[in-house]
Design an enzyme around this catalytic site. Sequence first.
Site, mmCIF file in Angstrom:
data_model
loop_
_atom_site.group_PDB
_atom_site.id
_atom_site.type_symbol
_atom_site.label_atom_id
_atom_site.label_comp_id
_atom_site.label_asym_id
_atom_site.label_seq_id
_atom_site.Cartn_x
_atom_site.Cartn_y
_atom_site.Cartn_z
ATOM 1 N N TRP A 100 60.318 -35.869 15.943
ATOM 2 C CA TRP A 100 59.005 -35.719 15.298
ATOM 3 C C TRP A 100 58.260 -34.528 15.863
ATOM 4 C CZ3 TRP A 100 59.498 -38.027 11.051
ATOM 5 C CH2 TRP A 100 60.219 -39.225 10.961
ATOM 6 N N ASP A 167 50.001 -36.172 18.469
ATOM 7 C CA ASP A 167 50.574 -37.133 17.520
ATOM 8 C C ASP A 167 50.752 -38.451 18.279
ATOM 9 O OD1 ASP A 167 52.114 -38.711 15.879
ATOM 10 O OD2 ASP A 167 53.749 -37.269 15.630
ATOM 11 N N LYS A 191 52.744 -48.466 12.621
ATOM 12 C CA LYS A 191 53.260 -49.125 13.821
ATOM 13 C C LYS A 191 52.179 -50.072 14.355
ATOM 14 C CE LYS A 191 55.864 -45.018 14.037
ATOM 15 N NZ LYS A 191 57.013 -45.391 13.261
HETATM 16 N N1 PMP Z 1 55.378 -38.909 14.435
HETATM 17 C C1 PMP Z 1 55.951 -39.945 15.077
HETATM 18 C C2 PMP Z 1 55.819 -40.045 16.564
HETATM 19 C C3 PMP Z 1 56.663 -40.898 14.342
HETATM 20 O O1 PMP Z 1 57.235 -41.927 14.974
HETATM 21 C C4 PMP Z 1 56.765 -40.763 12.934
HETATM 22 C C5 PMP Z 1 57.479 -41.758 12.067
HETATM 23 N N2 PMP Z 1 58.089 -42.786 12.615
HETATM 24 C C6 PMP Z 1 56.164 -39.657 12.316
HETATM 25 C C7 PMP Z 1 55.463 -38.762 13.107
HETATM 26 C C8 PMP Z 1 56.245 -39.451 10.839
HETATM 27 O O2 PMP Z 1 55.359 -40.315 10.250
HETATM 28 P P1 PMP Z 1 55.243 -40.515 8.671
HETATM 29 O O3 PMP Z 1 56.482 -41.203 8.240
HETATM 30 O O4 PMP Z 1 54.008 -41.362 8.532
HETATM 31 O O5 PMP Z 1 55.080 -39.184 8.050
#
Ligand code: PMP
Length: 354
Positions: A100, A167, A191
């Site tokens: 991510w 993030d 989450k």
């Molecule tokens: N950042 C982190 C730390 C994540 O765990 C995730 C998805 N599990 C995301 C970003 C992406 O999130 P989204 O699917 O809501 O775009």
Amino acid sequence: MTKVHNFSAGPSILAPSAFEKSIEDIRNFAGTGLSILEISHRSKQFEAVMDETRQLVADLLNVPSNYDILFLGGGASTQFYMVPHNFLRTAAAYTKTGVWASGALKEAKLYGDVKVVASSEDANFSYIPKDYTIPADVDYFHCTSNNTIYGTQMKSYPESPVPVFCDMSSDIFSKPVDVSKFGLIYAGAQKNMGPAGVTLVIVNKDLYSRRSDRPMPSMLDYKLHGEKGSMHNTPPVFPILVSKYNLEWVKEQGGVKGMAARNAAKSSLLYSAIDSNPHFTTKVAVEDRSDMNVCWVLAPGSEHLEEKFNTACKEAGISGIKGHRSTGGYRASLYNALPIESVQALVHVMETFA
Ligand code: PMP
């Protein structure tokens, strides 16, 4: 039916009360005789939900008054480009600590110079880099607090001469955080906050004066979303409602301090079960182990036991512990709403198996 223990990495377990209350609102929302799914987002009843959810976030995280609290669409992934669209003027510093984090910095590169100040890619993202320097001549520093796929978590944040953007998708509301130390925090809800479909952004309004001067489509404009109270367009009404109920539960359980104690108890139980079991091992650096996502693999020589272990887990109602497709092995996510009884059930299977 065997009780299902939900270790899913996201979307993931929420407080049972959040479901019960939301179901009632699908039938009859706030005494309107209409469903939450069919009523205007501009109704006074939904405006109250928006205000209450914003207030819950402010109270739980002690958000200073000069911050906007926004509920946006598009997932955390939209923040990967919305952040640099607003704030990357020439250069930004990023850490590369997982899939991510890499996604965030890849998108930022579309907007300007990205300096990767620290990376743990050399060891398959199994640790959190420390002792790096953030240059003073960048617009902001971006990091990922918890690496959902690898099970590593930042336990502290570096000193930074520039605003820190984070993030926090997979550990927001899991422990106290000093919001005043951050310029911007974002988190996909699915989450610890609520269902998928809404993204929380907490942004210091003082930063609006430092925005880039590139053309700004309304939907990418934090300032506009703040001025409109996240109602510039139709907000994700139902995910916001469920988040409200889930955060009310967090508050009733002692807030983020209560969650931190609860989560530490769960993770230490599971990590000791892994450490003391000859069939399992973990590659994650001990000091960086996440309280949210616990990752482990079968120990060398025990790989042939995979099917047996999977079957034992299935029989005990253990759900969602398959590791991410890029890492293999196992991952148990211990988000706020997961009861310790579920971890005890998993540990029991691991012990019996040994
Ligand atoms: N950042 C982190 C730390 C994540 O765990 C995730 C998805 N599990 C995301 C970003 C992406 O999130 P989204 O699917 O809501 O775009």
